[in-house]
Structures are given as C-alpha cells and as structure tokens.
Design an enzyme around this catalytic site. Structure first.
Site, PDB file in Angstrom:
ATOM      1  N   LYS B  45       0.662  -1.132   0.103  1.00  0.00           N
ATOM      2  CA  LYS B  45      -0.059   0.238   0.038  1.00  0.00           C
ATOM      3  C   LYS B  45       0.867   1.126  -0.068  1.00  0.00           C
ATOM      4  O   LYS B  45       1.903   1.475   0.657  1.00  0.00           O
ATOM      5  CB  LYS B  45      -1.047   0.009   1.033  1.00  0.00           C
ATOM      6  CG  LYS B  45      -1.520   1.171   1.614  1.00  0.00           C
ATOM      7  CD  LYS B  45      -2.969   1.215   0.546  1.00  0.00           C
ATOM      8  CE  LYS B  45      -3.840   2.610   1.025  1.00  0.00           C
ATOM      9  NZ  LYS B  45      -4.690   2.888  -0.178  1.00  0.00           N
ATOM     10  N   CYS B 135      -3.271   8.071  -8.174  1.00  0.00           N
ATOM     11  CA  CYS B 135      -4.413   8.087  -7.118  1.00  0.00           C
ATOM     12  C   CYS B 135      -5.333   9.410  -7.602  1.00  0.00           C
ATOM     13  O   CYS B 135      -4.789  10.488  -7.774  1.00  0.00           O
ATOM     14  CB  CYS B 135      -4.033   8.166  -5.830  1.00  0.00           C
ATOM     15  SG  CYS B 135      -5.403   8.259  -4.659  1.00  0.00           S
ATOM     16  N   LYS B 173       3.399   3.500 -11.844  1.00  0.00           N
ATOM     17  CA  LYS B 173       1.952   3.331 -12.125  1.00  0.00           C
ATOM     18  C   LYS B 173       1.166   4.260 -12.813  1.00  0.00           C
ATOM     19  O   LYS B 173       1.123   5.583 -12.066  1.00  0.00           O
ATOM     20  CB  LYS B 173       1.290   2.726 -10.833  1.00  0.00           C
ATOM     21  CG  LYS B 173      -0.095   2.314 -10.802  1.00  0.00           C
ATOM     22  CD  LYS B 173      -0.628   1.611  -9.593  1.00  0.00           C
ATOM     23  CE  LYS B 173      -2.013   1.168  -9.384  1.00  0.00           C
ATOM     24  NZ  LYS B 173      -2.313   0.418  -8.211  1.00  0.00           N
TER      25      LYS B 173
HETATM   26  C1  LIG Z   1      -9.868   0.951  -1.535  1.00  0.00           C
HETATM   27  C2  LIG Z   1      -8.890   1.283  -2.623  1.00  0.00           C
HETATM   28  C3  LIG Z   1      -7.299   2.000  -2.455  1.00  0.00           C
HETATM   29  C4  LIG Z   1      -6.542   2.062  -3.262  1.00  0.00           C
HETATM   30  N1  LIG Z   1      -5.418   2.485  -2.743  1.00  0.00           N
HETATM   31  C5  LIG Z   1      -4.306   2.539  -3.921  1.00  0.00           C
HETATM   32  C6  LIG Z   1      -3.070   3.209  -3.379  1.00  0.00           C
HETATM   33  O1  LIG Z   1      -2.871   3.368  -2.256  1.00  0.00           O
HETATM   34  N2  LIG Z   1      -2.160   3.008  -4.345  1.00  0.00           N
HETATM   35  C7  LIG Z   1      -2.161   2.781  -5.495  1.00  0.00           C
HETATM   36  O2  LIG Z   1      -1.261   2.653  -6.396  1.00  0.00           O
HETATM   37  N3  LIG Z   1      -3.251   2.113  -6.286  1.00  0.00           N
HETATM   38  C8  LIG Z   1      -4.652   2.251  -5.083  1.00  0.00           C
HETATM   39  N4  LIG Z   1      -5.742   1.727  -5.460  1.00  0.00           N
HETATM   40  C9  LIG Z   1      -6.016   1.123  -6.788  1.00  0.00           C
HETATM   41  C10 LIG Z   1      -5.688  -0.237  -7.038  1.00  0.00           C
HETATM   42  O3  LIG Z   1      -4.258  -0.639  -6.692  1.00  0.00           O
HETATM   43  C11 LIG Z   1      -5.778  -0.975  -8.501  1.00  0.00           C
HETATM   44  O4  LIG Z   1      -4.827  -0.210  -9.227  1.00  0.00           O
HETATM   45  C12 LIG Z   1      -7.208  -0.687  -8.904  1.00  0.00           C
HETATM   46  O5  LIG Z   1      -8.031  -0.928  -7.848  1.00  0.00           O
HETATM   47  C13 LIG Z   1      -7.744  -1.632  -9.884  1.00  0.00           C
HETATM   48  O6  LIG Z   1      -7.651  -2.980  -9.755  1.00  0.00           O
HETATM   49  P1  LIG Z   1      -9.020  -3.766  -9.525  1.00  0.00           P
HETATM   50  O7  LIG Z   1      -9.893  -3.820 -10.352  1.00  0.00           O
HETATM   51  O8  LIG Z   1      -8.449  -5.384  -9.524  1.00  0.00           O
HETATM   52  O9  LIG Z   1      -9.294  -3.469  -8.185  1.00  0.00           O
HETATM   53  C14 LIG Z   1      -6.849   1.567  -4.426  1.00  0.00           C
HETATM   54  C15 LIG Z   1      -7.861   0.863  -4.701  1.00  0.00           C
HETATM   55  C16 LIG Z   1      -8.765   0.771  -3.974  1.00  0.00           C
HETATM   56  C17 LIG Z   1     -10.161   0.010  -4.069  1.00  0.00           C
END
Ligand SMILES: Cc1cc2nc3c(=O)[nH]c(=O)nc-3n(C[C@H](O)[C@H](O)[C@H](O)COP(=O)(O)O)c2cc1C
Ligand SMILES: Cc1cc2nc3c(=O)[nH]c(=O)nc-3n(C[C@H](O)[C@H](O)[C@H](O)COP(=O)(O)OP(=O)(O)OC[C@H]3O[C@@H](n4cnc5c(N)ncnc54)[C@H](O)[C@@H]3O)c2cc1C
Ligand code: SF4
Ligand code: SF4
Ligand code: SF4
Lengths: 459, 434
Positions: B45, B135, B173
């Site tokens: 995270k 983000c 990213k």
């Molecule tokens: C609650 C939440 C918190 C997230 N926090 C971060 C983060 O701190 N840093 C980051 O690079 N991506 C963050 N993401 C994005 C995820 O890493 C990911 O790129 C995104 O959810 C897409 O993947 P998924 O469809 O499998 O969820 C977050 C996603 C969610 C749902």
C-alpha cells in the site's frame, strides 16, 4: 415419471425396460451450471464444507465451475471424496451440504449435488486420470471389500505410496454403488469409472476373490503389513414367519442387484409387497414398478413419521405410484399348491409411547388380521453381518458390528482397520456412501501415520 | 505441470498473480497471509504522508443481483506511519524471500523527496518500487497522484528522480484519467522506468441515494469523486495495456491491473502483453483464497494448450491488436440460428428489428412451432443478436467467404492516392473511432 411407466400387466419390451432403468434425473445444462455456480457466495469457513462428511471444499469446486476450470473442479471434488461422482447422485444433500447452505435463510440453497455431478460428469467425459500414486514407501496393505469404504482407503493409501491390493468377492468392484443402488439413480458406469480411476493409481483390484474362502485371513496377515476390512453388510435377515421359503419371496439386496446386471420380465404384471420402509425398501419398490409390476405396496409396521427412508426417496416412490400400507405387520406368507406366493397375511398395528421415552412402539391390534393378495414379497428389513469372516479375523465386535476406535478406525487387532457399513450400527457411524468414503480415508490416514510417519520420526 | 514463474523487469515471482497496492497490502500481517495463500507478489500500500482517514470510504455498484460489478473508493494512501511500514516490509521479505515484494511510493514532486523515500525503502530490502502517479483523489489536490500522473513531463521528471536514487527496478503506475495512455507511458519510459503498471482507478461517482439525495459514499453529507475499479473497468484497462504493449516507443514490460477477478481475466491480460497482473477488488470481495483457482486454472489451461511455461503466453495477442484503418473491409460474417438450441425468446428478433437491420424473421413451421430465421443477405454481421441471445450455441456468427481480396481503409486510401494524388489519403494514418 407417472404414466410413462407402463404398469398395465403386460410385459415390457426390452426398450421400455431400458428406458425405465436409465438415469431419471438429467444432468445440468451448461447455462444452468453457470448461473447456479455464479450464485454461490464463496463463503469463508463455509458451513457446506463442514456438512459434507468428506469435507469437499464446496465453494472452491463451484468457483472453478464458474471460471471454466472444470479439471480443477473435478479434482477438488474427487480429492476429498474418491467416490464423489456417485455421491453427487446418491447423497441426501438436503440433510448434508445443501441443508447447511447459508442461502437457505435468504433465498434457495445452492444445488451443490447437481453442480458436483456436472463437474464429475465432465471428468468422466474427458477420459482424464485425476491423480497419481505417491512414490513407494515399501509398505503393503490388503483392502478386503471394494465398496466405497475400501476404494477410498485404497486410493488414499496408494497416494501415500503403499502397495495396495483390493480383494473383492464380486465380479466388479464398487460395492453397493455398483450392485446395490438402483440404476435409475446411479448408473453402474459411474461407479465403474471411480473404480478405474483407482486402478490407474496402480492399485491391484482382484475381483471374484472372497476372503475367508478363496484366500485365508492367515495368508493376508502374513503377506500384508496391514488390513482394511471394508466388507459392508450381508443379506437381508429372515422375517421369522411362515412361508419365507416360497417361490416369489425375494431378498431386496439380491433383487436390486439382479436389475443392475440384467433386466428381466420376472415382475411384469405382478402384485408386489415390499416389507420395510428404509431406502432399500424404496429402491426395491421403485425397481418393481419399473420392471412392470401391476401394483406395488410397501408394508411397514410403523407410520410415515418413523419411516427411515430419506424424504426424497419417499417422494420418488410416490411419484412412481408405489402405495403404502402403514401400521401393518406381515405375519405369514401364503402359497399355493405349487409353492408359489399368493398372499401376505398382515395384522394392523398401533403405536404406543415407549416407556423410556424413545421411539413409539408398534403393538398389534387384536383381531385385525387381513390378507393382501400378492404374487411376490420382497424383504427389506435391514441387513445381516458377515459374522463368519469377522470371527475368523478374531476382532472384537457386537453382533457382527466391528468395534473400532472412532478416530483411528483401528480394530482390536492393531494390524486390522475397519471402515464403512461393517462398523455401522450401535451408534457408530451412518450407512451412507459418503460416510463410508470418509471412514476409508480416515483409516488410510491413521495407517499412514502409524506405519510411516511415526517410524520416520523415531528414525 | 506448466511453469508459472515470471520475471518482470528483473523482479522474479513464483507466479504472475500479485496483489495491487491497496487495502489488501496495508500491513505485514495481510501481505504474509496473502503469500501463504499463494499470491506470487504484492505491491505494498502506497507509502507517503500525511496519514489521513476518510470515513466512509467505499461504495459499490451491484448489477442485476450480482454484487460488486464495480467498486468505488475515496480512501487515500497508507494510514500508518512510515517506520511501522518499513519494519513490517523488512519482516515480510525475510519470511518470504522468494516472493516479489514491491513498495508503492508517492511524495511531493520534489527531487530530494524522491531520493529520500527511495533510499529509506530500499534500505529495508525490497524487490522493486512502484511510483503511484495514479490516485485520482485527495493526493491530486496537493500535486501528487494523478495530478502529476496526467502530465507527461512531470511523470518523466519524477521517474528520473526516483531512478537517480534507486538500485532496484522502478515500476511507474499510470492513471487512466487521461485521453491517451501512451503519452504518459512513453514519458515513464523516457524517464528510465523499468516497467509500467496500469491502470489505477477511474474517476467516478458510485451513485446518489434516492431517499437522502446524498452521494454514495458520502462523508457527513458531502461527496467527492472517487476511483472506480473492479470487473466493470476490465475492458478499459485491457485496452490501455494493449495500447502500451503494441507501442514500440513504450517498449518496457507491463504489469496489468484492472478488474481481474479470475484466471481467465488474468490470461487475457497476459495475452495482451502483461508479464504479471495485479488484483485488488476481487481480493477485497472474496478474500485471498481466490488465488488458488487462479493458479490452478492457469496451470490447467497452459497444460491443455501444451505450453510449458506461462512466458510462452505473454504478449501472444498483441500483434492482433491494431488500428481500425488496418482492418479488412471485405471480411464479413452473418448470424445463423440453430433451431435445436433456440428457446424462442425472440430477443434477437426485437434487438435486430428495433435497433439494427431488421433481418431476423419470425416463422411458424408446419407443426405450428415458432422459429426464427436470419435473412442473411441483409445481415451486416454486427453481433448484436448473438450478444442478447441468452443460450449457448443458438446463434453463431459465420464467416462468409468474400469474392474480393482483403482490403483495409488505409490500403484503400493509399490506392486512391496512387491513382489521383490530389484527392483523399489525408487522414489515412489516423485512428478511427467506432
Ligand atoms: C480502496 C482502494 C484503495 C486503493 N489505494 C491505492 C493506493 O494506495 N495506491 C495505488 O497505487 N493504488 C491504489 N488503489 C488502486 C488499485 O491498486 C488498483 O489499481 C485498482 O483498484 C484496479 O484494480 P482492481 O480492479 O483489481 O481493483 C486502490 C484501490 C482501492 C479499491
Ligand atoms: C438398496 C440400497 C440403497 C442405498 N441407497 C443409498 C443412498 O441413496 N445414499 C447413500 O448414501 N447410501 C445408500 N445406501 C447405503 C450405501 O450403499 C452403503 O452405506 C455403502 O455402500 C457402504 O459402503 P461399504 O464400502 O462399507 O460397503 P459395500 O458398498 O457393501 O461394499 C462392500 C464390498 O465388500 C465385498 N465383500 C464382502 N465380503 C467380502 C469378502 N469376504 N471378500 C471380498 N469382498 C467382500 C462386497 O462384495 C462389496 O463389494 C444404500 C444401500 C442399499 C442397500
Ligand atoms: S454455504 Fe452455500 S453459498 Fe456459501 S459457499 Fe456453501 S454453497 Fe456457496
Ligand atoms: S469491514 Fe466492516 S467491520 Fe471491518 S472495518 Fe470495514 S466497516 Fe468496519
Ligand atoms: S435470442 Fe437466441 S434463444 Fe432467443 S430467439 Fe433468438 S436465437 Fe432463439
């Protein structure tokens, strides 16, 4: 089924017989399976897993169906339950996995049994071998009896690297799955596929060999490190009433077994009385209907409430047009001059509360005797035990129910383990395919632990 | 059994399944549980400051009785102090030396800030770094996250700063909240990134409550846009991955993210050029154990295809993704209905009748049974009927052999230009929207 089962007294054609004994319930279609598998919540610490006696990881195998990983799904099932294809058809799921599904509280339970069948049917169709034997550990095991309990023990022992020999009295292995449960619920080919999967692990399955006659107990004890006794139960006991030797009186187990190998016109047009109200009695009754009997009655000295057959079995019998004589006890089988059955004399019963508060006791109603006009009587009042063999083995038992440690399944002879129907009764276990399979597994685990792991630990 | 091991820009992993930087990778306890469950890697995270908690933070979109078709969040980066995170990262790597442990970072766009955090994190022993330029909320207001991730020059510069200090591979990213994803992907590559990962979340508002008129989610009656992810975003992510994979100016390995829920989704991303995939929402919906079927399903799939290693799969579909102008205009398919499988719901008929080309006819046969028939000469092969058809195998789209040789728009324009140089050919290189 209803009217498609002709019961007009005329003999059935070979084609009609074949149709009557073909599997009643169709398998799920792909769309059904996808919809149903996606409905499963994939619960954590899911109750359905705990409610399966073999502990199949239900959410895992269902998720695999939903992702199209059919091989993985079939493996997840068969890994936990070596007779998982048979079980998908014969397990009383509403009392086991499906009964525990959390969706009972908010919607409808997941059709776990049907999905299990869908995945295992895929495996059967694929022709794949699902598992491999472990590297040899130098130990040998004899498994006596090739039913669910014996096969399950044999498979797990082979996976642990034991050299395993199964001795089976009948022409084919599979036990009651192959010979005892009616074809229209469980086709023989399913059970034989399971046998084949186990044979492919290098397990030597010797059929047509009866232990105690063709090979002695002594020989087994000399040639093998350990014995697993999984001989199940024997014939239906004598009723102890007049006329039992008449032509037209059948043992339900033998009767059903005959239909697993050849369908004859023997019952065509006959009036049949089945004595008993367990699952075996229901199977004998529905078999009779499907063989073309004109009328089939189940005669039971207690009432519907005490009937031991599963609800789905009872419903199935009703649908097949089986009639029920509740609170009726046979006292005599009547024959004609040629020694053929012509009737069954019964008395009416009533139920009295038991003094110890247990199951209500049936007592005859005086002067209530009456006669059912029948041409055949099928006895289905439980099964006896293979006492002579159990005595030869010299292990502890209670009236033929072999005594085992409830955790290790070891008998009073440390080199002999027992599993399945042979230990069922007296509060020990349950007479179900799935519990027989689990006990076979557990016996194999404790054998492995005792013979291999413990030795390794002690150098 | 097929070999699932992969290497992303020098980072090795026992399998291509990683947890994305998000709540599932918030602590050492969680990441270690995930590794035990079978995940091959994890992106911690995002570290950075300040620590802020938003409550509530999540919302989801449920679709026709299926929960979590999409997921929306307004949470920020890590909610724990840097020192605590670093200690747990160290412990985790020590316990799982064979797994891929990457740490996500986000700081203000200042050179010394990047140097400082990179050194601190690398000192505890990690396999790589991921720079979070994605983000879409909270951090962007302070010039971080997607605010910097939307500007190619900022992406390039910050990547360079991180690379100046980094000894381990640097993954950048990307945010999808941009018109052309390759612009920032190329910038990352110019900045020296060893790999890119995409996508982060997409700007979204999950819903509005019809009783209270509040946004969903809301924080004390006020809402703000969040980031969307989960199954609904998969096609968007897959396209962005594919666009980067086929662009030679990007040219660095890809870690695919966005809506991946099972081995099938993952396999699509691998085919489209991802070396590994990252998952967040699916793990949040079902727990870490979902990786078991991902591994099992991919292994069985590779075995079935006769491939010895997952590496043989990576990028195999990239060459089939091109520009609209290169598609063969003479290729044609028509719909055909198989009466044996058709359940006569008439959905294909009304879809074609009302919204396409009116060529599915309803008939009744001699026995009075209804059936449907495609008038193939009028069918334009749009696929709509086969999309709305609820049963497997009822409608197939059949290729009709063309009497003309393959000809694309670009070829056609080039041919016209060759005949008449003053006419046409002006937009032949452009991408077309369809
Ligand atoms: C609650 C939440 C918190 C997230 N926090 C971060 C983060 O701190 N840093 C980051 O690079 N991506 C963050 N993401 C994005 C995820 O890493 C990911 O790129 C995104 O959810 C897409 O993947 P998924 O469809 O499998 O969820 C977050 C996603 C969610 C749902
Ligand atoms: C008609 C009927 C219907 C049933 N329906 C259901 C149902 O729907 N669902 C359910 O869960 N359960 C059902 N059961 C119960 C279930 O079949 C048994 O609990 C289960 O088969 C027990 O497995 P087992 O391996 O212990 O014994 P068995 O299946 O009886 O197998 C024992 C094997 O040992 C062999 N054997 C015996 N003696 C020797 C010897 N001396 N040497 C070599 N081999 C020997 C036998 O030939 C047999 O193959 C039913 C039983 C019957 C009779
Ligand atoms: S309890 Fe029901 S819903 Fe939950 S995992 Fe088991 S089958 Fe699925
Ligand atoms: S999952 Fe529920 S209990 Fe756990 S932190 Fe979130 S709101 Fe609280
Ligand atoms: S949509 Fe499919 S099932 Fe429905 S009528 Fe058309 S072809 Fe038949």
């Amino acid at each position: 089924m209803g009217d498609s089962l002709s019961a007009n007294g005329a003999g059935l054609s070979a084609e009609e017989l074949r149709r009557n004994f073909a599997e009643v319930k169709p398998g799920m279609r792909p769309k059904e399976a996808i919809e149903e598998s996606n409905r499963c919540l994939y619960c954590y610490d899911a109750p359905c897993i705990k409610a399966c006696p073999t502990g199949i990881n239900v959410p895992s195998f269902i998720k695999k169906i939903s992702t199209g990983n059919m091989l993985g799904s079939a493996r997840a099932i068969m890994d936990a339950n070596p007779v998982g294809a048979s079980c998908s058809r014969v397990c009383p799921t509403e009392e086991l996995c499906e009964g525990a599904c959390v969706l009972n509280h908010s919607s409808k339970p997941i059709r776990i049994g049907d999905l299990q069948r869908y995945a295992t049917d895929w495996a059967i169709g694929s022709g794949k071998t699902l598992f491999q034997a472990g590297p040899g550990n130098g130990r040998s095991a004899a498994v006596v009896g090739g039913g669910p309990a014996g096969l399950s023990a044999a498979r797990e022992l082979a996976r642990f690297g034991f050299s395993v020999t199964v001795f089976e009295a009948k022409e084919q292995a599979g036990g009651l799955n192959t010979y005892g449960i009616v074809s229209f619920r469980l086709p023989q080919s399913i059970s034989l596929w399971e046998v084949e999967q186990i044979r492919k692990l290098g397990v030597d399955i010797r059929t047509g060999i009866k232990v105690g006659e063709d090979v002695t107990v002594q020989e087994l004890l000399e040639q093998f490190d350990v014995i697993v006794l999984a001989i199940g139960m024997s014939k239906v006991p004598m009723l102890g009433i007049e006329g039992e030797q008449l032509d037209g009186v059948y043992d339900a187990i033998d009767f059903v077994e005959a239909t697993k190998t050849e369908l004859t016109e023997e019952m065509a047009g006959k009036r049949v009385a089945v004595i008993g109200a367990g699952n075996t009695a229901v199977d004998a009754a529905t078999c009779s209907v499907r063989l073309g009997a004109a009328n089939v009655k189940m005669v039971y000295r207690r009432s519907r409430e005490e009937m031991t057959a599963y609800d789905f079995e009872f419903e199935f019998a009703k649908q097949d047009g089986v009639e029920f004589e509740w609170l009726s006890m046979p006292v005599r089988i009547i024959g004609d001059g040629e020694g053929k059955v012509t009737g069954l004399e019964c008395v009416r019963m009533r139920l009295e509360p038991a003094e110890d508060g247990g199951r209500r006791r049936p007592v005859p109603v005086e002067g209530s005797g009456y006669t059912l006009e029948v041409d055949a009587v099928i006895k289905a009042i439980g099964q006896t035990r293979y006492l002579p063999l159990i005595e030869q083995l010299g292990i502890e038992h209670k009236r033929g129910i072999v005594t085992v440690d409830p955790v290790t399944f070891q008998t009073s002879n440390p080199r002999i383990y027992a599993a399945g129907d042979v230990v069922f009764g007296d509060g020990q276990g349950e007479a179900m395919v799935v519990s027989a399979a689990q006990q076979g597994k557990l016996a194999a685990y404790s054998i492995h632990q005792t013979l291999v792991e413990r030795r390794e630990r002690h150098g | 059994m097929a070999d699932l091991r992969i290497r992303l820009a020098g980072i090795s992993s026992p399998n291509p399944f990683w947890l994305a930087s998000a709540p599932p990778t918030n602590t050492g306890y969680q990441v270690q549980r995930a590794f035990e469950a079978g995940w091959g890697g994890a992106v911690w995270k995002t570290l950075g400051d300040p620590i802020i908690n938003t409550s509530s933070r999540f919302a989801a979109v449920h679709f026709n009785g299926q929960r979590v078709a999409g997921f929306n969040n307004i949470e920020l980066i890590t909610d724990r102090p840097l020192e605590v995170n670093l200690e747990e990262i160290y412990e985790t790597k020590k316990r799982f030396p064979g797994h891929a442990l990457v740490v996500s970072l986000m700081v203000e766009p200042k050179r010394e800030k990047w140097h400082e955090i990179v050194k601190k994190v690398e000192a505890v022993g990690v396999d790589g770094l991921e720079l979070n330029f994605g983000c879409p909320h909270g951090m962007a207001e302070r010039g971080m996250g997607s605010a910097s991730g939307q500007q190619p020059d900022l992406v390039e510069m910050q990547t360079m700063w991180a690379k100046e200090a980094a000894k381990t591979p640097v993954i950048v990213k990307l945010t999808p909240n941009i018109t052309d994803i390759t612009a920032t992907a190329k910038a990352a590559a110019r900045g020296g990134a060893d790999a890119i990962s995409l996508i982060n979340t997409i700007n979204s508002l999950a819903g509005v409550d019809l009783d209270t008129w509040n946004t969903v989610p809301h924080v004390g009656g006020k809402g703000a846009h969040g980031g969307y992810c989960g199954p609904a975003v998969k096609p968007i992510a897959l396209n962005m991955v594919a666009e980067c994979a086929r662009n030679p100016e990007v040219g660095i390995p890809i870690s695919g993210i966005g809506g991946i829920s099972n081995w099938r989704d993952a396999t699509e991303f691998l085919l489209m050029g991802s070396t590994c995939v990252q998952v967040c929402t699916a793990a949040m919906h079902h727990g870490f154990s979902i990786v078991e079927d991902m591994i099992d399903g991919l292994t069985n799939y590779l075995d079935e295809k006769g491939l010895a290693s997952v590496n043989e799969l990576i990028g195999r579909s990239v060459g089939r993704y091109s520009d609209w102008g290169d598609l063969d205009l003479n290729y044609a398919v028509v719909a055909r209905i198989d009466r044996d499988n058709c359940i006569v719901c008439n959905k294909c008929h009304i879809a074609c009748e009302d919204t396409s080309h009116q060529c599915i006819e309803r008939h009744t046969d001699d026995s009075g049974a209804a059936y449907l028939l495609v008038r193939e000469e009028d069918c334009v092969g749009c696929n709509l009927c086969s999309i709305v058809c609820p049963v497997e195998g009822a409608i197939s789209m059949i290729e009709v052999p063309s009497s003309d040789p393959p000809l694309s728009w670009n070829q056609r324009q080039a041919a016209i230009t060759a005949i008449n140089p003053d006419n046409g050919g002006d937009d032949s290189g452009e991408k077309e929207a369809v």
